[in-house]
Design a protein around this motif. Structure first.
Motif, PDB file in Angstrom:
ATOM      1  N   CYS A   1      -0.465 -12.572  -8.219  1.00 36.07           N
ATOM      2  CA  CYS A   1      -0.923 -12.901  -6.857  1.00 36.07           C
ATOM      3  C   CYS A   1      -0.334 -11.939  -5.830  1.00 36.07           C
ATOM      4  O   CYS A   1      -1.046 -11.462  -4.935  1.00 36.07           O
ATOM      5  CB  CYS A   1      -0.532 -14.340  -6.505  1.00 36.07           C
ATOM      6  SG  CYS A   1      -1.491 -15.588  -7.382  1.00 36.07           S
ATOM      7  N   LEU A   2       0.960 -11.642  -5.947  1.00 37.24           N
ATOM      8  CA  LEU A   2       1.596 -10.723  -5.000  1.00 37.24           C
ATOM      9  C   LEU A   2       0.964  -9.326  -5.081  1.00 37.24           C
ATOM     10  O   LEU A   2       0.667  -8.702  -4.059  1.00 37.24           O
ATOM     11  CB  LEU A   2       3.106 -10.644  -5.278  1.00 37.24           C
ATOM     12  CG  LEU A   2       3.916 -11.900  -4.946  1.00 37.24           C
ATOM     13  CD1 LEU A   2       5.362 -11.740  -5.397  1.00 37.24           C
ATOM     14  CD2 LEU A   2       3.862 -12.190  -3.448  1.00 37.24           C
ATOM     15  N   LEU A   3       0.762  -8.844  -6.311  1.00 45.08           N
ATOM     16  CA  LEU A   3       0.147  -7.520  -6.480  1.00 45.08           C
ATOM     17  C   LEU A   3      -1.296  -7.528  -5.969  1.00 45.08           C
ATOM     18  O   LEU A   3      -1.748  -6.565  -5.329  1.00 45.08           O
ATOM     19  CB  LEU A   3       0.183  -7.110  -7.958  1.00 45.08           C
ATOM     20  CG  LEU A   3      -0.451  -5.759  -8.279  1.00 45.08           C
ATOM     21  CD1 LEU A   3       0.256  -4.631  -7.537  1.00 45.08           C
ATOM     22  CD2 LEU A   3      -0.425  -5.485  -9.786  1.00 45.08           C
ATOM     23  N   ALA A   4      -2.009  -8.615  -6.226  1.00 49.65           N
ATOM     24  CA  ALA A   4      -3.412  -8.704  -5.800  1.00 49.65           C
ATOM     25  C   ALA A   4      -3.522  -8.649  -4.279  1.00 49.65           C
ATOM     26  O   ALA A   4      -4.387  -7.937  -3.740  1.00 49.65           O
ATOM     27  CB  ALA A   4      -4.032  -9.994  -6.332  1.00 49.65           C
ATOM     28  N   VAL A   5      -2.653  -9.370  -3.574  1.00 49.04           N
ATOM     29  CA  VAL A   5      -2.694  -9.367  -2.106  1.00 49.04           C
ATOM     30  C   VAL A   5      -2.382  -7.966  -1.572  1.00 49.04           C
ATOM     31  O   VAL A   5      -3.070  -7.457  -0.674  1.00 49.04           O
ATOM     32  CB  VAL A   5      -1.701 -10.398  -1.540  1.00 49.04           C
ATOM     33  CG1 VAL A   5      -1.573 -10.246  -0.024  1.00 49.04           C
ATOM     34  CG2 VAL A   5      -2.150 -11.809  -1.875  1.00 49.04           C
ATOM     35  N   ALA A   6      -1.349  -7.335  -2.144  1.00 47.23           N
ATOM     36  CA  ALA A   6      -0.980  -5.992  -1.690  1.00 47.23           C
ATOM     37  C   ALA A   6      -2.127  -5.004  -1.920  1.00 47.23           C
ATOM     38  O   ALA A   6      -2.486  -4.224  -1.021  1.00 47.23           O
ATOM     39  CB  ALA A   6       0.284  -5.527  -2.421  1.00 47.23           C
ATOM     40  N   MET A   7      -2.718  -5.030  -3.129  1.00 47.37           N
ATOM     41  CA  MET A   7      -3.803  -4.105  -3.438  1.00 47.37           C
ATOM     42  C   MET A   7      -5.035  -4.372  -2.582  1.00 47.37           C
ATOM     43  O   MET A   7      -5.737  -3.449  -2.167  1.00 47.37           O
ATOM     44  CB  MET A   7      -4.169  -4.195  -4.929  1.00 47.37           C
ATOM     45  CG  MET A   7      -3.124  -3.624  -5.857  1.00 47.37           C
ATOM     46  SD  MET A   7      -2.740  -1.876  -5.537  1.00 47.37           S
ATOM     47  CE  MET A   7      -4.354  -1.113  -5.737  1.00 47.37           C
ATOM     48  N   ALA A   8      -5.298  -5.665  -2.310  1.00 50.39           N
ATOM     49  CA  ALA A   8      -6.469  -6.017  -1.496  1.00 50.39           C
ATOM     50  C   ALA A   8      -6.325  -5.479  -0.076  1.00 50.39           C
ATOM     51  O   ALA A   8      -7.278  -4.914   0.483  1.00 50.39           O
ATOM     52  CB  ALA A   8      -6.646  -7.536  -1.480  1.00 50.39           C
ATOM     53  N   LEU A   9      -5.147  -5.637   0.515  1.00 50.00           N
ATOM     54  CA  LEU A   9      -4.934  -5.148   1.880  1.00 50.00           C
ATOM     55  C   LEU A   9      -5.042  -3.627   1.935  1.00 50.00           C
ATOM     56  O   LEU A   9      -5.672  -3.065   2.844  1.00 50.00           O
ATOM     57  CB  LEU A   9      -3.557  -5.605   2.378  1.00 50.00           C
ATOM     58  CG  LEU A   9      -3.398  -7.116   2.623  1.00 50.00           C
ATOM     59  CD1 LEU A   9      -1.951  -7.460   2.939  1.00 50.00           C
ATOM     60  CD2 LEU A   9      -4.312  -7.581   3.747  1.00 50.00           C
ATOM     61  N   ILE A  10      -4.407  -2.960   0.963  1.00 52.14           N
ATOM     62  CA  ILE A  10      -4.441  -1.489   0.947  1.00 52.14           C
ATOM     63  C   ILE A  10      -5.872  -0.978   0.736  1.00 52.14           C
ATOM     64  O   ILE A  10      -6.351  -0.088   1.459  1.00 52.14           O
ATOM     65  CB  ILE A  10      -3.508  -0.951  -0.159  1.00 52.14           C
ATOM     66  CG1 ILE A  10      -2.047  -1.260   0.179  1.00 52.14           C
ATOM     67  CG2 ILE A  10      -3.705   0.549  -0.355  1.00 52.14           C
ATOM     68  CD1 ILE A  10      -1.079  -0.989  -0.949  1.00 52.14           C
ATOM     69  N   ALA A  11      -6.566  -1.565  -0.258  1.00 52.14           N
ATOM     70  CA  ALA A  11      -7.922  -1.098  -0.570  1.00 52.14           C
ATOM     71  C   ALA A  11      -8.891  -1.378   0.577  1.00 52.14           C
ATOM     72  O   ALA A  11      -9.743  -0.540   0.903  1.00 52.14           O
ATOM     73  CB  ALA A  11      -8.419  -1.756  -1.858  1.00 52.14           C
TER      74      ALA A  11
END
Length: 241
Positions: free
Chosen positions: A48-58
């Protein structure tokens, strides 16, 4: 009428038998299953933490980045949305070692699931930002804010409220996808259940308890996201007051 009553009685008796059998062996199977559940929760939280970070960056790269960065973000989103999470998991676990990159199975699980859900989350973030009325952007220009200031102080607080419910669904999807990690030797909840079933053949009891554990974790995620949504909405209302 008599036949229908007999069928209903048979179903109730069968259900009662499952419940009695499940709770009778509750203490026998629970410790091992909870060990697996702890690993499932660890992978879920990391993913979940990685998904949120990647979603914001992408999402930021796709909306505001220069052309090469925008193409890279689009490539990431389309590749991870357009291929199976299981194949992505296998690719990271079995193919990367051929290029000299050997990761721990837990790391592979978190990275694969986080990247997969992050690709869907990027579209959620982009949609929520686009849903903010254009007048809000124009107001920030009138106030002489930079784009970053406008995003941080005006746009994102409103977009976050809109994106929290779909993120709750994505987190639950990620939780359910963790059952795949048993295929790369991780002793998660699904792996522990299969292992116990093969040695005890108590299929009904074991997998009924597993269902309850998955449901309990998903319910906690739902409660947490609704609480977060409530707090974000209240904070936004105070900001407008």
């Amino acid at each position: 009428m008599l036949q229908r009553s007999l069928v209903v009685c048979a179903i109730l008796a069968f259900t009662a038998g499952i419940v009695v059998a499940t709770f009778a062996d509750f203490r026998v199977f629970l410790p091992g299953l909870l060990d697996g559940a702890a690993i499932t929760i660890e992978i879920t939280l990391g993913g979940c933490l990685l998904a949120v970070a990647m979603a914001l960056i992408a999402a930021a790269a796709k909306m505001y980045g220069p052309a090469p960065v925008r193409w890279l973000a689009v490539g990431y989103i389309e590749v991870f949305r357009g291929t199976s999470a299981l194949v992505q998991l296998f690719w990271l676990f079995f193919v990367l070692p051929h290029f000299g990159i050997l990761l721990e199975p837990i790391t592979v699980a978190i990275v694969a699931l986080g990247l997969n859900v992050g690709a869907y989350g990027a579209e959620v973030v982009r949609g929520a930002i686009n849903a903010v009325p254009r007048g809000q952007w124009e107001a920030t220009v009138a106030l002489n804010m930079t784009r970053m200031e406008a995003l941080r102080r005006v746009i994102l607080p409103q977009a976050v409220v809109a994106m929290i419910p779909p993120w709750g669904n994505l987190f639950i999807e990620l939780l359910k996808a963790t059952a795949l990690v048993s295929l790369i030797t991780i002793s998660d909840l699904a792996f522990k259940a299969q292992q116990m079933n093969q040695t005890t053949y108590r299929t009904v009891e074991i997998f009924t308890i597993v269902l309850v554990i998955y449901l309990a974790i998903a319910t906690l995620i739902t409660i947490g996201m609704r609480t977060l949504e409530h707090l974000a909405s209240r904070g936004l209302s105070r900001g407008r007051a």
